[in-house]
Motif scaffolding. Sequence first.
Motif: not given
Length: 199
Positions: A133-159
């Motif tokens: 986080n970088y504090l521009i002022s006491d109330n305003l904050v800019i943030g950046a984060e990286i998010l390594p992930y692990m997911t389970y995905k299910k797809s339903e396709i009807d054609i």
Amino acid sequence: MRKLVTVLLCLSVAYSLTAQESTKQREVGLVFSNLDNFGLTYKIGTNKSMWRFNTILLSGGKNTYKIEGSDKDQTEKNFGFGIKVGKEFRKKLKQKIELRFGADLLFNYSNTEKIEETKKFYESGVNLVFGLNYLISDNLVIGAEILPYMTYKKSEIDIEKQYYIGNYDTITERQKDDISEFNYGLSSSSVLLSLTYRF
């Protein structure tokens, strides 16, 4: 009696010191992923530990276009959203810079519909959080984060497919597929930017 008073006094002093070290705060703002997906964020807790609630809009819209060789219009609708709930811990590095780390539970859903095709995707998982986080002022904050992930995905396709067999007769075939996949890693969409108001 004297021992009880001493213990209560020590507990009061310890609580008072802890309260001074951790101040309650809230944050509300916007989050961006890839600079084209955006959403809202809300955080509540203290300056050392906060609960995170993020909602990111993945997609949404309606397109109408002509089908080649036909007078009919094809309409495509799509909608999607993502929700993340987690916990982050913070450490002050400098006067205006904070280190953040933690984890989120996540759920994503998307749905695409055409005249002859429907696709639904469900995704759940967890991501880690490493950011600043970088504090521009006491109330305003800019943030950046990286998010390594692990997911389970299910797809339903009807054609649904139609074949012309002559004399204006058609045969209709329907195909349904359920696909499951497990994913993990770190990509450009795993970088999240935020602009929040702290109060």
